[in-house]
Write a protein that holds these residues in place. Structure first.
Motif, mmCIF file in Angstrom:
data_model
loop_
_atom_site.group_PDB
_atom_site.id
_atom_site.type_symbol
_atom_site.label_atom_id
_atom_site.label_comp_id
_atom_site.label_asym_id
_atom_site.label_seq_id
_atom_site.Cartn_x
_atom_site.Cartn_y
_atom_site.Cartn_z
ATOM 1 N N GLY A 163 0.811 -1.210 0.000
ATOM 2 C CA GLY A 163 0.000 0.000 0.000
ATOM 3 C C GLY A 163 0.844 1.258 0.000
ATOM 4 O O GLY A 163 0.321 2.356 -0.200
ATOM 5 N N LYS A 164 2.166 1.095 0.190
ATOM 6 C CA LYS A 164 3.056 2.243 0.245
ATOM 7 C C LYS A 164 3.705 2.509 -1.120
ATOM 8 O O LYS A 164 4.102 1.573 -1.821
ATOM 9 C CB LYS A 164 4.161 2.019 1.277
ATOM 10 N N VAL A 165 3.802 3.779 -1.463
ATOM 11 C CA VAL A 165 4.590 4.223 -2.610
ATOM 12 C C VAL A 165 5.926 4.711 -2.089
ATOM 13 O O VAL A 165 5.981 5.555 -1.197
ATOM 14 C CB VAL A 165 3.872 5.350 -3.378
ATOM 15 N N ILE A 166 7.021 4.166 -2.617
ATOM 16 C CA ILE A 166 8.346 4.465 -2.077
ATOM 17 C C ILE A 166 9.281 4.895 -3.205
ATOM 18 O O ILE A 166 9.046 4.585 -4.386
ATOM 19 C CB ILE A 166 8.937 3.234 -1.349
ATOM 20 N N PRO A 167 10.367 5.630 -2.875
ATOM 21 C CA PRO A 167 11.392 5.913 -3.890
ATOM 22 C C PRO A 167 12.014 4.620 -4.390
ATOM 23 O O PRO A 167 12.138 3.650 -3.630
ATOM 24 C CB PRO A 167 12.411 6.769 -3.129
ATOM 25 N N CYS A 168 12.402 4.596 -5.648
ATOM 26 C CA CYS A 168 12.975 3.374 -6.209
ATOM 27 C C CYS A 168 14.257 2.962 -5.488
ATOM 28 O O CYS A 168 14.493 1.775 -5.261
ATOM 29 C CB CYS A 168 13.253 3.558 -7.694
ATOM 30 N N GLY A 169 15.077 3.938 -5.119
ATOM 31 C CA GLY A 169 16.308 3.613 -4.409
ATOM 32 C C GLY A 169 17.133 2.593 -5.163
ATOM 33 O O GLY A 169 17.405 2.731 -6.353
ATOM 34 N N ALA A 170 17.505 1.509 -4.467
ATOM 35 C CA ALA A 170 18.322 0.466 -5.086
ATOM 36 C C ALA A 170 17.569 -0.294 -6.163
ATOM 37 O O ALA A 170 18.179 -0.980 -6.988
ATOM 38 C CB ALA A 170 18.820 -0.503 -4.016
ATOM 39 N N GLY A 171 16.243 -0.159 -6.171
ATOM 40 C CA GLY A 171 15.453 -0.833 -7.190
ATOM 41 C C GLY A 171 15.364 -0.077 -8.497
ATOM 42 O O GLY A 171 14.754 -0.561 -9.457
ATOM 43 N N ARG A 172 15.957 1.088 -8.568
ATOM 44 C CA ARG A 172 15.877 1.915 -9.770
ATOM 45 C C ARG A 172 16.661 1.288 -10.919
ATOM 46 O O ARG A 172 17.752 0.736 -10.722
ATOM 47 C CB ARG A 172 16.414 3.318 -9.488
ATOM 48 N N PHE A 173 16.126 1.383 -12.122
ATOM 49 C CA PHE A 173 16.832 0.947 -13.317
ATOM 50 C C PHE A 173 17.235 2.178 -14.104
ATOM 51 O O PHE A 173 16.395 2.878 -14.664
ATOM 52 C CB PHE A 173 15.939 0.053 -14.180
ATOM 53 N N ASP A 174 18.520 2.425 -14.160
ATOM 54 C CA ASP A 174 19.063 3.565 -14.898
ATOM 55 C C ASP A 174 20.110 3.038 -15.869
ATOM 56 O O ASP A 174 21.305 3.279 -15.720
ATOM 57 C CB ASP A 174 19.667 4.582 -13.930
ATOM 58 N N SER A 175 19.649 2.260 -16.843
ATOM 59 C CA SER A 175 20.513 1.546 -17.793
ATOM 60 C C SER A 175 21.418 0.551 -17.078
ATOM 61 O O SER A 175 22.567 0.321 -17.490
ATOM 62 C CB SER A 175 21.345 2.534 -18.622
ATOM 63 N N ASP A 176 20.899 -0.051 -16.020
ATOM 64 C CA ASP A 176 21.651 -1.047 -15.250
ATOM 65 C C ASP A 176 21.570 -2.415 -15.922
ATOM 66 O O ASP A 176 20.563 -2.777 -16.538
ATOM 67 C CB ASP A 176 21.073 -1.172 -13.833
ATOM 68 N N LYS A 177 22.625 -3.193 -15.760
ATOM 69 C CA LYS A 177 22.599 -4.587 -16.176
ATOM 70 C C LYS A 177 21.630 -5.351 -15.273
ATOM 71 O O LYS A 177 21.606 -5.148 -14.053
ATOM 72 C CB LYS A 177 23.997 -5.204 -16.066
ATOM 73 N N LEU A 178 20.866 -6.245 -15.859
ATOM 74 C CA LEU A 178 19.942 -7.032 -15.061
ATOM 75 C C LEU A 178 20.684 -7.895 -14.041
ATOM 76 O O LEU A 178 20.187 -8.146 -12.945
ATOM 77 C CB LEU A 178 19.074 -7.908 -15.965
ATOM 78 N N SER A 179 21.878 -8.331 -14.397
ATOM 79 C CA SER A 179 22.663 -9.150 -13.470
ATOM 80 C C SER A 179 22.973 -8.405 -12.181
ATOM 81 O O SER A 179 23.139 -9.027 -11.119
ATOM 82 C CB SER A 179 23.961 -9.606 -14.134
ATOM 83 N N ASP A 180 23.032 -7.057 -12.246
ATOM 84 C CA ASP A 180 23.325 -6.271 -11.048
ATOM 85 C C ASP A 180 22.161 -6.260 -10.068
ATOM 86 O O ASP A 180 22.338 -5.875 -8.898
ATOM 87 C CB ASP A 180 23.656 -4.822 -11.434
ATOM 88 N N LYS A 181 20.967 -6.665 -10.523
ATOM 89 C CA LYS A 181 19.779 -6.637 -9.671
ATOM 90 C C LYS A 181 19.438 -8.006 -9.084
ATOM 91 O O LYS A 181 18.474 -8.132 -8.333
ATOM 92 C CB LYS A 181 18.573 -6.122 -10.471
ATOM 93 N N LEU A 182 20.211 -9.019 -9.437
ATOM 94 C CA LEU A 182 19.936 -10.359 -8.922
ATOM 95 C C LEU A 182 20.541 -10.516 -7.534
ATOM 96 O O LEU A 182 21.657 -10.059 -7.273
ATOM 97 C CB LEU A 182 20.512 -11.421 -9.862
#
Length: 348
Positions: free
Chosen positions: A215-234
């Motif tokens: 129910g909360k809207v939060i800043p993307c923070g570490a979840g943000r995608f800014d042309s990041d490699k998908l492997s960096d999010k695993l």
């Protein structure tokens, strides 16, 4: 069914509950093409060139119709009546409790067992579009209202695949449709971890462990995608590699008739890129953590975890149970219309 588009062909692909299943192919002058089936109004193929001009498949799909009957991952399909999860498989509409089909533990996901991914659509092929349509009857899957849905696909010589959803109901209801294609721009038997992703969103929904929003809207923070490699999010969780299953709130809500740039997906080896534009307010990014298939005949990347990424433009998940979210209510006789545009291109 009348075929008037000179570059569109159609063939019989099987039977389901005594209804004929078709495979529709729409080909460009350079040999690139898309394929659809009326089972689930599904995208079966998107074949486009890479930087060297070689044509390859860039979405996951099957060579045989029977594979879609065994599929549990919604591969390429139209999702409805409500994309994503609804908590406890119920919601309240005008003081009435609506009970849905619980197909995801206690929750309802992608329309429950009556989801549109397993429905046979009618087909209308014109000079500029392939249009799939169906009628979902009142109380099917628990949803109120006789709902008429049209899914209109267009395809251009510049590799632009557009989807327009139009729906109307005779009762007040909720509606949220999307496409569940898994993209893999490498076009070979490879996973998508080396792809990079940009999402035009500074905020996202906080998700619980069961993939429902808190129910909360939060800043993307570490979840943000800014042309990041998908492997960096695993992330390794309890000995298992987990990826992303998040809803991103796009930075700008477009006006009537406008689309906003939702995201860009890139793959360096082939030089391919995909830009996604939409009229929807948000984007669900799912990295295919649980992707699997027991049926041989997938067309490109292996149907295993991280074999493809879903970029699902849609309304907020579980919004009927979250009064703080924008609602996806469809009033009687009101026209539902939303658009998703996939633009494929390559860098020389």
């Amino acid at each position: 069914m009348k075929v008037t588009a000179l570059n569109v062909s159609i063939k019989s692909w099987g039977l389901y509950n005594d209804q004929e299943i078709f495979l529709v192919k729409w080909e460009n002058s350079d040999g690139s093409y898309v394929e659809f089936t009326n089972y689930g109004a599904t995208i079966v193929s998107v074949v486009v060139p890479d930087a060297g001009g070689d044509l390859s498949q860039v979405v996951l799909g099957f060579n045989k119709f029977e594979a879609y009957l065994a599929d549990t991952c919604y591969i390429g399909s139209t999702v409805g009546r409500f994309a994503n999860r609804i908590s406890r498989a119920r919601f309240t509409l005008d003081d009435r409790e609506v009970l849905l089909e619980a197909n995801d533990n206690l929750n309802s996901n992608h329309g429950g067992f009556s989801g549109f991914n397993s429905k046979v659509f009618n087909i209308d092929i014109t000079s500029d579009a392939v249009i799939f349509s169906l009628i979902s009857e009142d109380e099917e899957g628990g949803y109120p209202g006789n709902l008429e849905l049209k899914v209109k696909y267009t395809w251009t010589e510049s590799y632009e695949l557009s989807i327009t959803y139009q729906a109307i109901s005779d009762k007040k209801t909720i509606a949220n449709f999307t496409n569940h294609s898994y993209f893999n721009l490498s076009g070979i038997n490879n996973n998508i971890t080396d792809h990079s992703l940009l999402v035009n969103a500074g905020k996202m929904l906080e998700m619980r462990e069961d993939y429902l929003p808190s129910g909360k809207v939060i800043p993307c923070g570490a979840g943000r995608f800014d042309s990041d490699k998908l492997s960096d999010k695993l992330v390794m969780n309890d000995g298992r590699l987990t990826g992303v299953n998040n809803y991103y709130i796009l930075d700008r809500r477009p006006g009537p008739g406008e689309l906003q740039h939702a995201c860009t997906l890139k793959e360096e080896t082939t030089g391919r890129s995909l830009e996604v534009f939409t009229s929807y307010p948000g984007l669900m990014v799912y990295t295919g953590d649980y992707l699997s298939s027991n049926f041989p005949g997938n067309r490109n990347a292996a149907l295993t975890e991280f074999g493809g990424i879903c970029l699902e433009c849609q309304h907020y998940p579980d919004s009927p149970n979250q009064p703080g979210f924008p609602q996806a209510i469809l009033e009687p006789a009101e026209l539902y219309e939303e658009v998703i545009l996939f633009k494929f291109f390559y860098n020389n």
